[in-house]
Every structure is written in C-alpha cells, then in structure tokens.
Design a protein around this motif. Sequence first.
Motif, mmCIF file in Angstrom:
data_model
loop_
_atom_site.group_PDB
_atom_site.id
_atom_site.type_symbol
_atom_site.label_atom_id
_atom_site.label_comp_id
_atom_site.label_asym_id
_atom_site.label_seq_id
_atom_site.Cartn_x
_atom_site.Cartn_y
_atom_site.Cartn_z
ATOM 1 N N TRP A 116 54.395 37.814 34.955
ATOM 2 C CA TRP A 116 53.118 38.422 35.325
ATOM 3 C C TRP A 116 52.035 38.047 34.325
ATOM 4 O O TRP A 116 52.303 37.953 33.112
ATOM 5 C CB TRP A 116 53.258 39.945 35.358
ATOM 6 C CG TRP A 116 54.134 40.422 36.465
ATOM 7 C CD1 TRP A 116 55.507 40.508 36.456
ATOM 8 C CD2 TRP A 116 53.717 40.849 37.755
ATOM 9 N NE1 TRP A 116 55.950 40.963 37.669
ATOM 10 C CE2 TRP A 116 54.879 41.193 38.488
ATOM 11 C CE3 TRP A 116 52.469 40.996 38.368
ATOM 12 C CZ2 TRP A 116 54.820 41.660 39.799
ATOM 13 C CZ3 TRP A 116 52.420 41.457 39.666
ATOM 14 C CH2 TRP A 116 53.591 41.790 40.368
ATOM 15 N N GLY A 117 50.831 37.909 34.849
ATOM 16 C CA GLY A 117 49.673 37.741 33.983
ATOM 17 C C GLY A 117 49.162 39.092 33.528
ATOM 18 O O GLY A 117 49.666 40.147 33.949
ATOM 19 N N GLN A 118 48.128 39.079 32.715
ATOM 20 C CA GLN A 118 47.632 40.310 32.107
ATOM 21 C C GLN A 118 46.685 41.084 33.004
ATOM 22 O O GLN A 118 46.399 42.230 32.726
ATOM 23 C CB GLN A 118 46.923 39.992 30.772
ATOM 24 C CG GLN A 118 45.468 39.608 30.884
ATOM 25 C CD GLN A 118 45.254 38.252 31.549
ATOM 26 O OE1 GLN A 118 46.182 37.515 31.859
ATOM 27 N NE2 GLN A 118 43.989 37.918 31.780
ATOM 28 N N GLY A 119 46.205 40.475 34.076
ATOM 29 C CA GLY A 119 45.297 41.162 34.985
ATOM 30 C C GLY A 119 43.844 40.888 34.691
ATOM 31 O O GLY A 119 43.452 40.662 33.543
ATOM 32 N N THR A 120 43.037 40.908 35.746
ATOM 33 C CA THR A 120 41.596 40.754 35.608
ATOM 34 C C THR A 120 40.929 41.802 36.502
ATOM 35 O O THR A 120 41.345 42.018 37.635
ATOM 36 C CB THR A 120 41.146 39.327 35.974
ATOM 37 O OG1 THR A 120 39.752 39.167 35.733
ATOM 38 C CG2 THR A 120 41.470 38.963 37.419
ATOM 39 N N GLN A 121 39.918 42.470 35.966
ATOM 40 C CA GLN A 121 39.286 43.582 36.669
ATOM 41 C C GLN A 121 38.289 43.073 37.705
ATOM 42 O O GLN A 121 37.434 42.225 37.407
ATOM 43 C CB GLN A 121 38.553 44.492 35.673
ATOM 44 C CG GLN A 121 37.766 45.615 36.306
ATOM 45 C CD GLN A 121 38.665 46.692 36.898
ATOM 46 O OE1 GLN A 121 39.639 47.100 36.282
ATOM 47 N NE2 GLN A 121 38.330 47.164 38.097
ATOM 48 N N VAL A 122 38.400 43.616 38.913
ATOM 49 C CA VAL A 122 37.440 43.358 39.983
ATOM 50 C C VAL A 122 36.823 44.692 40.381
ATOM 51 O O VAL A 122 37.543 45.646 40.697
ATOM 52 C CB VAL A 122 38.119 42.708 41.202
ATOM 53 C CG1 VAL A 122 37.158 42.652 42.381
ATOM 54 C CG2 VAL A 122 38.627 41.318 40.845
ATOM 55 N N THR A 123 35.506 44.759 40.335
ATOM 56 C CA THR A 123 34.799 45.977 40.714
ATOM 57 C C THR A 123 33.773 45.638 41.784
ATOM 58 O O THR A 123 32.929 44.758 41.571
ATOM 59 C CB THR A 123 34.091 46.611 39.509
ATOM 60 O OG1 THR A 123 35.060 46.881 38.485
ATOM 61 C CG2 THR A 123 33.413 47.911 39.910
ATOM 62 N N VAL A 124 33.866 46.313 42.912
ATOM 63 C CA VAL A 124 32.955 46.060 44.024
ATOM 64 C C VAL A 124 32.120 47.311 44.252
ATOM 65 O O VAL A 124 32.657 48.390 44.517
ATOM 66 C CB VAL A 124 33.720 45.687 45.301
ATOM 67 C CG1 VAL A 124 32.733 45.356 46.424
ATOM 68 C CG2 VAL A 124 34.650 44.510 45.049
ATOM 69 N N SER A 125 30.817 47.152 44.142
ATOM 70 C CA SER A 125 29.914 48.290 44.318
ATOM 71 C C SER A 125 29.389 48.324 45.752
ATOM 72 O O SER A 125 29.205 47.287 46.384
ATOM 73 C CB SER A 125 28.755 48.185 43.335
ATOM 74 O OG SER A 125 28.008 47.014 43.584
ATOM 75 N N SER A 126 29.136 49.522 46.222
ATOM 76 C CA SER A 126 28.659 49.680 47.609
ATOM 77 C C SER A 126 27.150 49.570 47.693
ATOM 78 O O SER A 126 26.449 49.587 46.709
ATOM 79 C CB SER A 126 29.125 51.027 48.150
ATOM 80 O OG SER A 126 28.643 52.061 47.333
#
Length: 126
Positions: A116-126
């Motif tokens: 597994w990789g360490q992860g990357t944050q995705v944030t989607v605003s409305s």
Amino acid sequence: VQLQASGGGLAQAGGSLRLSCSVSGVTARGYVMGWFRQAPGKEREFVAAIARKGGRTDYAEAVRGRFRISRDNAENTMFLQMNVLKPEDTGVYYCAAAFRLSSAVILTTPGGYDFWGQGTQVTVSS
C-alpha cells in the motif's frame, strides 16, 4: 515494494483531478494494482482496479463512468483520472499492489493486496 501516491488536492464539484501512483523496488508489470479510498469515520472502500497489463479494469458503481484507471508499466506508474467530482468523493485515496502471475486477474477487496501507498487527500467542495 514501495508505492507513492500523489496528485490529490482540493477541487470543486464537477471538477477533475488526476492521481498518480509511482512504484519502486520492483517492476510494476508483475503486479495487479488498484485504488481505494477512505472517508472520515468510514471503512476503506474499493474505487478501481487494473490487471497487470492493463487489459482488464473494474470500477466501483459509485465512480463508474466518471473515473478512469490506467497504467504505464514502462514508467512504473498507475493513474486515476477523476472527472465530474462530487463531494462524496472526498477522502484519502490509497494505491495498492499485489503480485500475480496471471494477466487476467483484478482484485477488488483490500485483503487481496499486499502493498500500500501512504495515501493522498482528495477534498471536493460543493
């Protein structure tokens, strides 16, 4: 085997992001690969998977038609093109890999993956 996810960030609803997962330590073409995501307070869930040579792919119903998984084995990299983003796509996105001899195998559960990789944050605003 080391996986490095990148490309996350903040996007508006309806926008796009492209995630990358760089593989090091091994030749990526021997590995089935996939993307998973985890929202706060929720379990890690399957997003998309791709077979060793890219001949087969699968997607979670929630992203089918909006996301596209691909890979470039010559560059030891996997991608996730995310279009028409929705606020419910928000979460930490993880890439994963598992060695398989067959080029037909795809894996859609977290338990099927070894790395597994360490992860990357995705944030989607409305």
